[in-house]
Design an enzyme around this catalytic site. Structure first.
Site, PDB file in Angstrom:
ATOM      1  N   ASP A   9       0.776   2.717   7.472  1.00  0.00           N
ATOM      2  CA  ASP A   9       1.578   3.448   6.691  1.00  0.00           C
ATOM      3  C   ASP A   9       1.242   4.830   6.853  1.00  0.00           C
ATOM      4  OD1 ASP A   9       2.810   4.296   4.481  1.00  0.00           O
ATOM      5  OD2 ASP A   9       1.763   3.228   3.023  1.00  0.00           O
ATOM      6  N   GLU A 146       9.783   0.699   5.109  1.00  0.00           N
ATOM      7  CA  GLU A 146       8.657   0.645   4.115  1.00  0.00           C
ATOM      8  C   GLU A 146       9.103  -0.497   3.227  1.00  0.00           C
ATOM      9  OE1 GLU A 146       8.321   4.324   2.787  1.00  0.00           O
ATOM     10  OE2 GLU A 146       7.240   5.158   4.569  1.00  0.00           O
ATOM     11  N   ASP A 169       9.296   1.624  -5.007  1.00  0.00           N
ATOM     12  CA  ASP A 169       8.008   2.177  -4.278  1.00  0.00           C
ATOM     13  C   ASP A 169       7.840   3.499  -4.904  1.00  0.00           C
ATOM     14  OD1 ASP A 169       6.187   3.282  -2.549  1.00  0.00           O
ATOM     15  OD2 ASP A 169       7.158   3.136  -0.948  1.00  0.00           O
TER      16      ASP A 169
END
Lengths: 270, 177
Positions: A9, A146, A169
Site C-alpha cells: 500500500d 485501493e 477510506d
C-alpha cells in the site's frame, strides 16, 4: 522459495507492506517495529533516508520529500542538490525500503509485488506506479484499486451474490469514497469521489480547538501561544480521537499544562 | 486309493509367448519410469517443504525472540506520559519550603520508578548539545543561535526514550540552523 509476492500500500503519508501467509495477509513490521512506514524520503550528505527518520528531519532538512504520491504521473520533478528526480524515482526509494523490510522478514529475496493505487488514478498514474516498482527492482504483477483491496480484505468476494459495495477510506490526509460492483468474483469501480485535503488530521485539529477553547473558558489561559503545551494538546487530541472509536467517552487529562499566577494549572475534560 | 496324480506341467509357462513377455517387460519398464518420476517429484516437494519449514522455524524463532525482547514496549509507551507529568510536577517553581520538602520525597519516588524502567532496558535519549540525529531526535523547530554549531540540538522540548536498541519515542528538539 524466492517466489513470494508482496503486497504494498503505497500511501500519500504512510506506506505498508504485507505478505500472504497461510491464506491470510500478514503486515510486516519495519525494523523500528512499526507496521507502517512514513512515505518520506530525505537526502543528506549523499545518503538517502526513508521513513520515520526522514520525517523527523523534515523541519531542518529542506531536501526532504513528502507526499510525492500527489505528483505521480505528472511531469513534476523534485530538485535535490541540483539533481532532478521524477516522482517515480522518489516512490521507488520508498518501495525499495519496503522491499528490504519484507526481505529481512522472509529471509529471502523478493522481486515481485502487487501495489494498490487510488481508484481515481488514470493510466499515466498507474504506469508511473508500475515504473516506480521496476526501478525498485520489483516486477509489478498487478496494480489493484485501493477500495477493491479493502473489499477483498473484508472477504466481500466470498459472499456468493452480486452486490454493490460502498468503501470509505479515511486516511491521514485524504478521504476517498468508492462504489464497487461485485459480480462473479470480479470487481468493477462504478464511481469514486473524495476530498484529497480531508483526513484524520482535520479531526485532531477540531478536537484540539475544542480543548483549547474549554481551557480558556475555565482557566482564562490561552494555550495556543504555548508551543510545548500545544504539542501535548495535539497528542492528547489524537489519543482521545482513537479512544472514542471504541468507547462512548474518554478522559483527556493534561496535568501541569500551564503555570498561572496562582501556581500550576491542570486540564481535565471528559 | 491309487489314483495317479498327474502333475500337469503348465506348458504355457515354459513356452511363454515371446511377444507377451516383451510387452510385459515394457510395461514394467514404464512402471519403473513412472515411479521414478514420482519419487523425484516427492523428493523435490519434500525438500521444498523442508526448506519452507526451516525458514518458518527460523522466522518464528526470531519473531519470538523479538516479541520477548520488546514485550514491555506498548506498556512502557503508555507509561511515558506519566513519567513526563511526574517530571513536570517536580519542575514546578516558586514553592514554599514545606512543599519543597514534600517534593524531595517525590523526587525519590521518581528516581525509584526510573530505576525500575532502567532495569527493564529503558534508556533516556541524550539530546541537549548533541548533534541532531534523525534516528533518535525529531526536529520540531529550528533556531539561530550563535553559541551553537550548525545541526546541534539547542533545546530539548520533550525527552525521548529507547527500549533496548529500539527508539520508542524520539526526543522533540529544537535544532540550530
Amino acid at each position: 522459495m524466492g517466489n513470494k509476492i508482496i503486497g504494498i500500500d503505497l500511501g500519500t503519508t504512510n506506506s505498508c507492506v504485507s505478505v500472504m501467509e497461510n491464506g491470510e495477509a500478514k503486515v510486516i513490521a519495519n525494523p523500528e517495529g512499526l507496521r507502517t512506514t512514513a512515505s518520506v524520503v530525505s537526502f543528506k550528505n549523499g545518503e538517502i533516508v526513508v521513513g520515520e527518520a526522514a520525517k523527523r528531519q523534515a523541519v531542518t532538512n529542506k531536501d526532504t520529500v513528502m507526499s510525492i504520491k500527489r505528483h505521480m504521473g505528472t511531469g513534476y520533478k523534485e530538485n535535490v542538490n541540483g539533481k532532478d528526480y521524477t516522482p517515480q524515482e522518489i516512490s521507488a526509494m520508498i518501495l525499495q525500503n519496503l522491499k528490504a523490510t519484507a526481505e529481512a522478514y522472509l529471509g529471502e529475496s523478493v522481486n515481485r509485488a502487487v501495489i494498490t493505487v487510488p481508484a481515481y488514478f488514470n493510466d499515466a498514474q498507474r504506469q508511473a506506479t508500475k515504473d516506480a516498482g521496476k526501478i525498485a527492482g520489483l516486477e509489478v504483477e498487478r496494480i489493484i484499486n485501493e477500495p477493491t483491496a479493502a473489499a477483498l480484505a473484508f472477504g466481500v468476494d466470498k459472499l456468493d451474490k452480486e452486490q454493490k459495495v460502498l468503501v470509505y477510506d479515511l486516511g491521514g490526509g485524504t478521504f476517498d469514497v468508492s462504489i464497487l460492483d461485485l459480480a462473479d468474483g470480479m470487481f468493477e469501480v462504478l464511481a469514486t469521489a473524495g476530498d484529497n485535503r480531508l483526513g484524520g488530521d482535520d479531526f485532531d485539529q477540531k478536537v484540539m480547538d475544542w480543548i483549547v477553547a474549554e481551557f480558556k473558558k475555565d482557566q482564562g489561559v490561552d494555550l495556543s501561544n504555548d508551543k510545548m503545551a500545544m504539542q501535548r494538546v495535539k497528542e492528547a487530541a489524537e489519543k482521545a480521537k482513537k479512544d472514542v472509536s471504541g468507547m462512548m467517552q474518554t478522559q483527556i487529562s493534561l496535568p501541569f499544562i500551564s503555570a498561572g499566577a496562582a501556581g500550576p494549572l491542570h486540564l481535565e475534560l471528559t | 486309493m491309487a489314483e495317479e496324480k498327474k502333475v500337469e506341467d503348465n506348458v504355457e509357462v515354459e513356452e511363454s509367448d515371446e511377444v507377451v513377455e516383451e510387452s510385459q517387460e515394457a510395461l514394467l519398464q514404464k512402471q519403473i519410469e513412472k515411479l521414478q518420476d514420482e519419487v523425484t517429484t516427492w523428493k523435490t516437494d519434500y525438500y521444498k517443504v523442508f526448506a519452507d519449514m526451516e525458514n518458518l522455524k527460523r522466522r518464528l524463532e526470531k519473531e519470538h525472540q523479538n516479541s520477548l525482547k520488546f514485550m514491555l514496549q506498548s506498556f512502557i509507551e503508555e507509561l511515558l506520559p506519566v513519567v513526563d507529568n511526574f517530571e513536570r510536577s517536580l519542575n514546578t517553581q516558586n514553592l514554599s519550603e514545606e512543599v519543597q520538602t514534600f517534593l524531595k520525597g517525590y523526587q525519590m519516588i521518581f528516581d525509584q520508578l526510573m530505576n525500575i524502567l532502567k532495569k527493564n532496558g529503558v534508556e533516556v535519549i541524550e539530546a541537549q548539545g548533541k548533534e541532531f540525529d534523525p534516528n533518535i531526535h525529531q526536529a520540531v523547530m529550528t533556531a539561530q543561535d550563535e553559541n551553537y554549531d550548525s545541526n546541534i540540538v539547542v533545546e530539548e522540548l520533550q525527552k525521548g526514550y529507547k527500549l533496548k536498541d529500539r527508539v520508542i519515542r524520539a526526543s522533540l528538539v529544537k535544532v540550530n540552523e
